[in-house]
Design an enzyme around this catalytic site. Sequence first.
Site, PDB file in Angstrom:
ATOM      1  N   ARG A 171      45.388  32.160   8.487  1.00 16.28           N
ATOM      2  CA  ARG A 171      45.170  32.997   9.676  1.00 16.28           C
ATOM      3  C   ARG A 171      46.485  33.482  10.262  1.00 16.28           C
ATOM      4  NH1 ARG A 171      40.606  31.983  12.944  1.00 16.28           N
ATOM      5  NH2 ARG A 171      41.854  32.051  14.833  1.00 16.28           N
ATOM      6  N   ARG A 175      56.326  36.353   8.171  1.00 16.43           N
ATOM      7  CA  ARG A 175      57.038  37.609   7.868  1.00 16.43           C
ATOM      8  C   ARG A 175      58.546  37.463   8.000  1.00 16.43           C
ATOM      9  NH1 ARG A 175      54.819  38.974  13.434  1.00 16.43           N
ATOM     10  NH2 ARG A 175      52.757  39.582  12.713  1.00 16.43           N
ATOM     11  N   ARG A 248      34.967  20.214  16.225  1.00 20.90           N
ATOM     12  CA  ARG A 248      36.040  19.741  17.094  1.00 20.90           C
ATOM     13  C   ARG A 248      35.745  20.239  18.498  1.00 20.90           C
ATOM     14  NH1 ARG A 248      38.960  15.698  15.785  1.00 20.90           N
ATOM     15  NH2 ARG A 248      40.899  16.456  16.737  1.00 20.90           N
ATOM     16  N   ARG A 279      48.575  22.298  23.122  1.00 17.60           N
ATOM     17  CA  ARG A 279      49.296  23.417  23.733  1.00 17.60           C
ATOM     18  C   ARG A 279      49.049  23.466  25.235  1.00 17.60           C
ATOM     19  NH1 ARG A 279      45.836  28.021  20.404  1.00 17.60           N
ATOM     20  NH2 ARG A 279      43.808  27.354  21.137  1.00 17.60           N
ATOM     21  N   GLU A 299      45.646  21.394  26.510  1.00 17.03           N
ATOM     22  CA  GLU A 299      44.503  21.276  25.590  1.00 17.03           C
ATOM     23  C   GLU A 299      44.606  20.016  24.741  1.00 17.03           C
ATOM     24  OE1 GLU A 299      43.661  24.710  23.189  1.00 17.03           O
ATOM     25  OE2 GLU A 299      43.926  26.066  24.888  1.00 17.03           O
ATOM     26  N   TYR A 347      34.548  29.751  11.625  1.00 21.53           N
ATOM     27  CA  TYR A 347      35.723  29.846  12.495  1.00 21.53           C
ATOM     28  C   TYR A 347      35.986  31.336  12.765  1.00 21.53           C
ATOM     29  CZ  TYR A 347      40.524  28.513  13.975  1.00 21.53           C
ATOM     30  OH  TYR A 347      41.693  28.296  14.659  1.00 21.53           O
ATOM     31  N   ASP A 349      36.813  34.832  14.773  1.00 24.23           N
ATOM     32  CA  ASP A 349      37.490  35.444  15.913  1.00 24.23           C
ATOM     33  C   ASP A 349      36.485  36.344  16.631  1.00 24.23           C
ATOM     34  OD1 ASP A 349      39.998  34.314  15.582  1.00 24.23           O
ATOM     35  OD2 ASP A 349      40.618  35.822  14.131  1.00 24.23           O
TER      36      ASP A 349
END
Length: 366
Positions: A171, A175, A248, A279, A299, A347, A349
């Site tokens: 995901r 780069r 989860r 996070r 979290e 999962y 988006d």
Amino acid sequence: MKYDYLVVGAGLYGAVFAYEAKKKGKKVLVIDKRSHIGGNIYTENVENIQVHKYGAHIFHTSDRKIWDYMNQFAQFNHYINSPVAIYKEELYNLPFNMNTFSRLWNIKTPAQAKEIIEKQRREAGITDPQNLEEQALSLAGRDVYEKLIKGYTEKQWGRDCRDLPAFIIKRLPFRFTFDNNYFNDPYQGIPIGGYTGIIEKMLYGIEVMTDTDYFAFRKSNPNIAAKTVFTGMIDEYFGFKLGTLEYRTVRFETEVLDCDNYQGNAVVNYTDREVPYTRIIEHKHFEFGQQPKTVISREYSTEWHSGMEPYYPVNDEKNSALFARYQTLAEQEKTVIFGGRLGGYKYYDMDKVVAAALAEVKTELY
Ligand code: UDP
């Protein structure tokens, strides 16, 4: 029958479906067990800040049609997600890019970064990655894996990286430019005024019942609609008769702080094992907020148990095999459509959820 469709779950999938069905002249009832609409994209106003109550949601897509579709319901701001990662005393830019590599190895050019990663790749000796660890090592080498992936992933999923599927890490962009944009998609932003307003607009003029548990409702209203759109947990729909799928869950510790800027960024990941949370989100930075106070959420990721909110399906081999068996049962339920992250055990988006709902609408209503 009173309704054409009973939509179970007022999240994004259910709201898109309901909106489109109403547009086609169908009679729709939406129910949700929570006391509010919006599912996990729900945002609420705290200190004039839109707080993402069930986790941060950043809308991003490569699909122009989905982007235009969403823009009917909100104006999006120009937020670009650029998280930073803290590993012990070190701070790195995400996703994995030249800023990350230069900080890690004190180098300046893509050629230097590539040389180091190539060497680490060779040392790892992986040709055909079979799991998340192998995928990460062969993509980014050992340093990136050890400092930025391993600890975070094991906290987030509660599993060893060798027991997780490789696609989870795919995901993230990787780069060799100095580009901290977490996503490769050309369209990205946060809806001005929050996500709840989008769902309100989608559900405008549609009957909605909150605080309504489907399983209890179904008992007293067995024939209320010709068809059901079910966006809850697929295993729960079938009474867990083949076994329970794993999910989860995330626990949020949210605080209002009497300072205007706590961490200087919307998303800061803590990638070592020692810090117990994954996070910290500082919500105001999603909307360039200038309020005198700030709201942060830590979290904590844990295994899901009955009574908790499921967030992430665990798409490992065991669960994928069990889901496939539930899917066979689902195909036999001719009057029920299963959708969304929980109904599809995917999962997803947000853009993929909207696309899936619109695809379903097309086969169902056109
Ligand atoms: N990930 C990581 N380190 C990070 C951020 C993410 O290793 O600092 C991995 C981790 O395995 C995670 C996956 O990348 O589950 C996907 O991350 P993403 O930010 O897309 O997760 P989400 O925002 O959906 O929770």
